[in-house]
Scaffold this motif. Structure first.
Motif, PDB file in Angstrom:
ATOM      1  N   PHE A 117     -28.073 -12.253 -47.881  1.00 51.72           N
ATOM      2  CA  PHE A 117     -29.042 -12.385 -48.962  1.00 51.72           C
ATOM      3  C   PHE A 117     -29.739 -11.268 -49.102  1.00 51.72           C
ATOM      4  O   PHE A 117     -30.044 -10.359 -50.126  1.00 51.72           O
ATOM      5  CB  PHE A 117     -30.078 -13.671 -49.062  1.00 51.72           C
ATOM      6  CG  PHE A 117     -30.859 -13.813 -50.197  1.00 51.72           C
ATOM      7  CD1 PHE A 117     -30.155 -14.365 -51.438  1.00 51.72           C
ATOM      8  CD2 PHE A 117     -31.881 -13.110 -50.297  1.00 51.72           C
ATOM      9  CE1 PHE A 117     -30.925 -14.750 -52.448  1.00 51.72           C
ATOM     10  CE2 PHE A 117     -33.014 -13.527 -51.202  1.00 51.72           C
ATOM     11  CZ  PHE A 117     -32.170 -13.904 -52.697  1.00 51.72           C
ATOM     12  N   PHE A 118     -30.550 -10.543 -47.991  1.00 51.46           N
ATOM     13  CA  PHE A 118     -31.539  -9.613 -47.959  1.00 51.46           C
ATOM     14  C   PHE A 118     -30.685  -8.394 -47.642  1.00 51.46           C
ATOM     15  O   PHE A 118     -31.283  -7.124 -48.131  1.00 51.46           O
ATOM     16  CB  PHE A 118     -32.799  -9.779 -46.898  1.00 51.46           C
ATOM     17  CG  PHE A 118     -33.443 -10.795 -47.588  1.00 51.46           C
ATOM     18  CD1 PHE A 118     -34.492 -10.362 -48.739  1.00 51.46           C
ATOM     19  CD2 PHE A 118     -33.663 -12.218 -47.180  1.00 51.46           C
ATOM     20  CE1 PHE A 118     -35.642 -11.389 -49.055  1.00 51.46           C
ATOM     21  CE2 PHE A 118     -34.432 -13.029 -47.459  1.00 51.46           C
ATOM     22  CZ  PHE A 118     -35.256 -12.760 -48.478  1.00 51.46           C
ATOM     23  N   PHE A 119     -29.685  -8.376 -46.717  1.00 52.00           N
ATOM     24  CA  PHE A 119     -28.838  -7.179 -46.310  1.00 52.00           C
ATOM     25  C   PHE A 119     -27.644  -7.175 -46.512  1.00 52.00           C
ATOM     26  O   PHE A 119     -26.813  -7.222 -45.815  1.00 52.00           O
ATOM     27  CB  PHE A 119     -29.221  -7.036 -44.717  1.00 52.00           C
ATOM     28  CG  PHE A 119     -30.677  -6.748 -44.553  1.00 52.00           C
ATOM     29  CD1 PHE A 119     -31.389  -5.686 -44.504  1.00 52.00           C
ATOM     30  CD2 PHE A 119     -31.238  -7.822 -43.778  1.00 52.00           C
ATOM     31  CE1 PHE A 119     -32.868  -5.694 -44.240  1.00 52.00           C
ATOM     32  CE2 PHE A 119     -32.644  -8.051 -43.576  1.00 52.00           C
ATOM     33  CZ  PHE A 119     -33.432  -6.530 -43.665  1.00 52.00           C
ATOM     34  N   PRO A 120     -27.152  -7.185 -47.942  1.00 52.13           N
ATOM     35  CA  PRO A 120     -25.849  -7.082 -48.279  1.00 52.13           C
ATOM     36  C   PRO A 120     -25.091  -5.922 -47.970  1.00 52.13           C
ATOM     37  O   PRO A 120     -25.736  -4.752 -47.725  1.00 52.13           O
ATOM     38  CB  PRO A 120     -25.749  -7.301 -49.754  1.00 52.13           C
ATOM     39  CG  PRO A 120     -27.175  -6.728 -50.341  1.00 52.13           C
ATOM     40  CD  PRO A 120     -28.010  -7.046 -48.989  1.00 52.13           C
ATOM     41  N   PHE A 131     -22.156   2.719 -38.869  1.00 56.19           N
ATOM     42  CA  PHE A 131     -21.765   2.861 -40.324  1.00 56.19           C
ATOM     43  C   PHE A 131     -20.061   3.105 -40.368  1.00 56.19           C
ATOM     44  O   PHE A 131     -19.665   3.424 -39.392  1.00 56.19           O
ATOM     45  CB  PHE A 131     -22.151   4.358 -40.861  1.00 56.19           C
ATOM     46  CG  PHE A 131     -23.476   4.217 -41.412  1.00 56.19           C
ATOM     47  CD1 PHE A 131     -23.533   3.576 -42.736  1.00 56.19           C
ATOM     48  CD2 PHE A 131     -24.452   4.870 -40.906  1.00 56.19           C
ATOM     49  CE1 PHE A 131     -25.304   3.700 -42.877  1.00 56.19           C
ATOM     50  CE2 PHE A 131     -25.836   4.648 -41.017  1.00 56.19           C
ATOM     51  CZ  PHE A 131     -26.257   4.200 -42.252  1.00 56.19           C
ATOM     52  N   ASN A 132     -19.385   2.331 -41.354  1.00 57.08           N
ATOM     53  CA  ASN A 132     -18.009   2.486 -41.630  1.00 57.08           C
ATOM     54  C   ASN A 132     -17.743   3.641 -42.536  1.00 57.08           C
ATOM     55  O   ASN A 132     -18.613   3.731 -43.656  1.00 57.08           O
ATOM     56  CB  ASN A 132     -17.394   1.005 -42.158  1.00 57.08           C
ATOM     57  CG  ASN A 132     -17.608   0.081 -41.145  1.00 57.08           C
ATOM     58  OD1 ASN A 132     -17.160   0.402 -39.924  1.00 57.08           O
ATOM     59  ND2 ASN A 132     -17.877  -1.065 -41.452  1.00 57.08           N
ATOM     60  N   ILE A 133     -16.938   4.615 -42.431  1.00 56.86           N
ATOM     61  CA  ILE A 133     -16.630   5.669 -43.292  1.00 56.86           C
ATOM     62  C   ILE A 133     -15.471   5.124 -43.964  1.00 56.86           C
ATOM     63  O   ILE A 133     -14.303   5.190 -43.620  1.00 56.86           O
ATOM     64  CB  ILE A 133     -16.370   7.056 -42.361  1.00 56.86           C
ATOM     65  CG1 ILE A 133     -17.651   7.367 -41.374  1.00 56.86           C
ATOM     66  CG2 ILE A 133     -15.986   7.946 -43.353  1.00 56.86           C
ATOM     67  CD1 ILE A 133     -17.143   8.616 -40.521  1.00 56.86           C
ATOM     68  N   LYS A 156     -22.194  -0.300 -44.653  1.00 55.02           N
ATOM     69  CA  LYS A 156     -22.780  -1.025 -43.877  1.00 55.02           C
ATOM     70  C   LYS A 156     -23.987  -2.105 -44.518  1.00 55.02           C
ATOM     71  O   LYS A 156     -24.166  -1.608 -45.828  1.00 55.02           O
ATOM     72  CB  LYS A 156     -23.845  -0.103 -42.816  1.00 55.02           C
ATOM     73  CG  LYS A 156     -24.574  -0.484 -41.757  1.00 55.02           C
ATOM     74  CD  LYS A 156     -25.281   0.453 -41.106  1.00 55.02           C
ATOM     75  CE  LYS A 156     -25.715  -0.214 -39.956  1.00 55.02           C
ATOM     76  NZ  LYS A 156     -26.757   0.419 -38.939  1.00 55.02           N
ATOM     77  N   GLU A 157     -24.263  -2.993 -43.776  1.00 52.14           N
ATOM     78  CA  GLU A 157     -25.501  -3.629 -44.350  1.00 52.14           C
ATOM     79  C   GLU A 157     -26.796  -2.679 -44.713  1.00 52.14           C
ATOM     80  O   GLU A 157     -26.932  -1.993 -43.738  1.00 52.14           O
ATOM     81  CB  GLU A 157     -25.961  -4.980 -43.457  1.00 52.14           C
ATOM     82  CG  GLU A 157     -24.805  -6.024 -42.965  1.00 52.14           C
ATOM     83  CD  GLU A 157     -25.007  -6.790 -42.011  1.00 52.14           C
ATOM     84  OE1 GLU A 157     -25.538  -6.155 -40.856  1.00 52.14           O
ATOM     85  OE2 GLU A 157     -24.721  -7.926 -42.018  1.00 52.14           O
ATOM     86  N   ASN A 158     -27.140  -2.872 -45.819  1.00 55.53           N
ATOM     87  CA  ASN A 158     -28.463  -2.146 -46.185  1.00 55.53           C
ATOM     88  C   ASN A 158     -28.403  -0.704 -46.149  1.00 55.53           C
ATOM     89  O   ASN A 158     -29.039   0.060 -45.516  1.00 55.53           O
ATOM     90  CB  ASN A 158     -29.677  -2.619 -45.115  1.00 55.53           C
ATOM     91  CG  ASN A 158     -30.872  -2.405 -45.765  1.00 55.53           C
ATOM     92  OD1 ASN A 158     -31.167  -2.446 -46.783  1.00 55.53           O
ATOM     93  ND2 ASN A 158     -31.884  -1.986 -44.712  1.00 55.53           N
ATOM     94  N   ALA A 159     -27.104  -0.190 -46.346  1.00 53.71           N
ATOM     95  CA  ALA A 159     -26.613   1.023 -46.037  1.00 53.71           C
ATOM     96  C   ALA A 159     -27.478   2.181 -46.943  1.00 53.71           C
ATOM     97  O   ALA A 159     -27.598   3.232 -46.053  1.00 53.71           O
ATOM     98  CB  ALA A 159     -25.240   1.360 -46.637  1.00 53.71           C
ATOM     99  N   VAL A 160     -28.120   2.037 -47.940  1.00 54.47           N
ATOM    100  CA  VAL A 160     -28.741   3.116 -48.448  1.00 54.47           C
ATOM    101  C   VAL A 160     -30.105   3.335 -47.625  1.00 54.47           C
ATOM    102  O   VAL A 160     -30.162   4.427 -47.231  1.00 54.47           O
ATOM    103  CB  VAL A 160     -29.237   2.707 -49.825  1.00 54.47           C
ATOM    104  CG1 VAL A 160     -30.083   3.727 -50.407  1.00 54.47           C
ATOM    105  CG2 VAL A 160     -27.950   2.335 -50.869  1.00 54.47           C
ATOM    106  N   GLU A 161     -30.864   2.167 -47.281  1.00 55.62           N
ATOM    107  CA  GLU A 161     -32.029   2.783 -46.439  1.00 55.62           C
ATOM    108  C   GLU A 161     -31.589   3.004 -45.126  1.00 55.62           C
ATOM    109  O   GLU A 161     -32.317   3.856 -44.604  1.00 55.62           O
ATOM    110  CB  GLU A 161     -33.052   1.301 -46.520  1.00 55.62           C
ATOM    111  CG  GLU A 161     -34.323   1.254 -45.893  1.00 55.62           C
ATOM    112  CD  GLU A 161     -34.893   0.156 -46.085  1.00 55.62           C
ATOM    113  OE1 GLU A 161     -36.034   0.249 -45.634  1.00 55.62           O
ATOM    114  OE2 GLU A 161     -34.689  -0.671 -46.960  1.00 55.62           O
TER     115      GLU A 161
END
Length: 539
Positions: free
Chosen positions: A415-418, A447-449, A494-499
């Motif tokens: 929910f919080f870290f899609p 991270f998955n590339i 990744k979960e929460n990839a941007v941050e």
């Protein structure tokens, strides 16, 4: 003005020089660092009256002592005082180099004036702290951090020690050569802080690179790591003869190999401290969701965050957000019809909330046990519980949330870290010189590339990426930096990839990054604020 060191004999001669020697350690293929020449000339002039500051360049490929630096792709500067390496700076960090030289010169002045005694790193002080062993890991403690000290690293014994660790049935999950900071040393060896000569030992540990390991033991055993002093000081005050490193068998202790923690909690804390991006895959390792509600976050943020770390949790992900009413109703859908929900809704929308993904062995049950009962009345009957300790008199809602089960934790984390995708770009200069190292950090961070390509950006493409900066004085220079060669363009998942990607990059200004996020990509590989190694989406 720089002495050239191209052989082991010349290195040994350099160690005989009285005073301070600043040594630029370089690889044969790249030559000495030209970027610091003017700085070194200025320092030489500034401290010329003391006649104690000297400079040298040393080729790591031809000096056996410098073998640990042969894999380094960045400048390394060693600071030698009367034959002992007391400090090291990696990268062209002019403020840190200047600070280090200034402090060493000032210390030498005080010693010369009789105001201070020279801190000797004596052999018995080294032995006191290096002669520990650890017994095999218990079923619960799957991972621990170990440190191989500077003298063993500079003596080229790292691979020998690692082999003995593996031969004893342990596995090495990660290994990094690092120059430890004073803070890291004091935290890792906190249990030894009251021992005699601890400050001298700290200085010894900062004298050269250490090798930091993640060590694991998969099968169950009877004990967790126990620190044992093998060398004691006799009544005469003389240290006993140091034991030789033995050939280790499965039933023997790992003697004199490296230092580790002596408890599950210490091990978990040190994993987070030294390897924040290491993901535990052990059978008993779990992730759980923790929520710090607005009032607690505002009033006692530092206290609760420290308590979380003290209880052995790693913070795998975190996000500070202001929740909307819709988000609160969705997340707490099963509570909407309860009498307390209006108070919960008011609290959860009253300000920023900190959402954490916590990792450790048996994380779900451990966090729930620490929290205590959900209602404040029952929590106060258990004054040691976190909900009791962090309660507020005028607020009827407890200030901490934790997932109830593993399946709940998975749903709440999603929910919080899609899982997200974000654009990541290695800029031309960094792509040319540090591509492999940056790619390794991306992979190590989990991270998955999803997609990757190398492409030289056109001026139009670069201008589009940085359109928010159009019209600013540095815009043209920024575009020039981005179009001087091929960039590596990636889509990261990744979960929460941007941050997570922005955290891995670090602050835009590499000087700030070196101070606040020394493990970030920009701290380690950026050239300046425009050519700062990497780019990422902001949202």
């Amino acid at each position: 003005f720089q002495t050239v060191i191209a052989t082991q004999d010349q290195w040994d001669e350099m160690l005989q020089i009285k005073g301070i020697v600043v040594i630029d350690v370089y690889r044969a293929w790249c030559g000495p660092c030209k970027a610091v020449m003017n700085l070194f000339r200025k320092l030489r002039i500034d401290f010329s009256d003391d006649n104690m500051l000297h400079f040298a360049v040393a080729e790591a490929d031809s000096v056996e002592t410098l073998k640990p630096f042969r894999r380094s792709c960045e400048p390394v500067f060693l600071f030698c005082v009367h034959g002992k390496i007391l400090a090291m700076v990696k990268g062209v960090n002019a403020p840190l180099i200047t600070k280090t030289v200034t402090e060493l010169v000032q210390e030498e002045r005080e010693i010369a004036a009789g105001e201070k005694e020279r801190a000797e790193v004596l052999i018995n002080q080294i032995l006191m702290h290096k002669s520990h062993y650890f017994s095999p890991f218990s079923e619960v403690l799957t991972y621990s951090v170990g440190i191989i000290k500077p003298d063993d690293v500079l003596a080229g014994r790292v691979e020998e020690i690692k082999k003995k660790i593996r031969d004893a049935g342990f596995d090495i999950k990660a290994a990094e050569e690092r120059m430890l900071t004073e803070e890291q040393i004091r935290v890792f060896y906190a249990r030894n802080k009251d021992e005699p000569d601890f400050d001298a030992f700290v200085k010894f540990m900062m004298s050269g690179p250490c090798h930091v390991l993640i060590i694991s033991k998969l099968e169950a055993t009877d004990a967790i790591p126990q620190w044992k002093e093998l060398h004691k000081t006799s009544e005469s005050g003389e240290p006993e003869e140091p034991a030789k490193v033995p050939a280790v068998t499965e039933t023997e202790s790992l003697v004199n190999l490296c230092d580790v923690q002596d408890s599950v909690e210490d091990a978990s804390r040190q994993l987070a401290f030294f390897f924040p991006n290491f993901h535990i895959n052990a059978e008993h390792a779990e992730r759980t969701l923790a929520i710090i509600r607005p009032t607690l976050l505002k009033e006692r943020r530092d206290s609760i965050m420290q308590r979380i770390k003290d209880d052995g949790f790693q913070i795998a992900m975190q996000k500070e957000i202001i929740l909307s009413e819709e988000q609160v109703r969705t997340f707490y859908s099963e509570h909407v019809n309860q009498d307390y929900f209006p108070a919960l809704l008011e609290q959860m929308t009253s300000g920023p909330t900190l959402v954490l993904a916590l990792t450790r062995e048996n994380a779900v049950s451990h966090w729930r046990n620490l929290l205590g009962p959900k209602t404040l009345e029952k929590a106060k009957e258990n004054p040691e519980s976190l909900r009791a300790q962090y309660a507020f008199e005028n607020i009827p809602i407890n200030q901490l949330h934790g997932s109830s089960t593993l399946s709940d934790a998975q749903k709440e984390l999603e929910f919080f870290f899609p899982e997200e995708q974000t654009l990541a770009l290695i800029k031309p200069e960094a792509a040319k010189t540090h591509k492999d190292e940056i790619m390794n950090k991306v992979k190590e961070a989990g991270f998955n590339i999803s997609k990757i390509k190398e492409q030289a950006l056109t001026r139009e493409m670069a201008a589009q990426i940085y359109k928010d900066h159009q019209g600013k004085p540095f815009f043209e220079e920024l575009v020039n930096c981005m179009t001087e060669g091929p960039s590596v363009i990636m889509v990261l998942s990744k979960e929460n990839a941007v941050e997570e990607w922005r955290n891995l990059m670090g602050p835009a200004d590499p000087e700030e990054a070196k101070k606040t996020c020394p493990e970030s990509i920009r701290a380690q590989f950026a050239h300046d604020i425009l050519s700062n190694a990497v780019h990422g989406s902001s949202n």
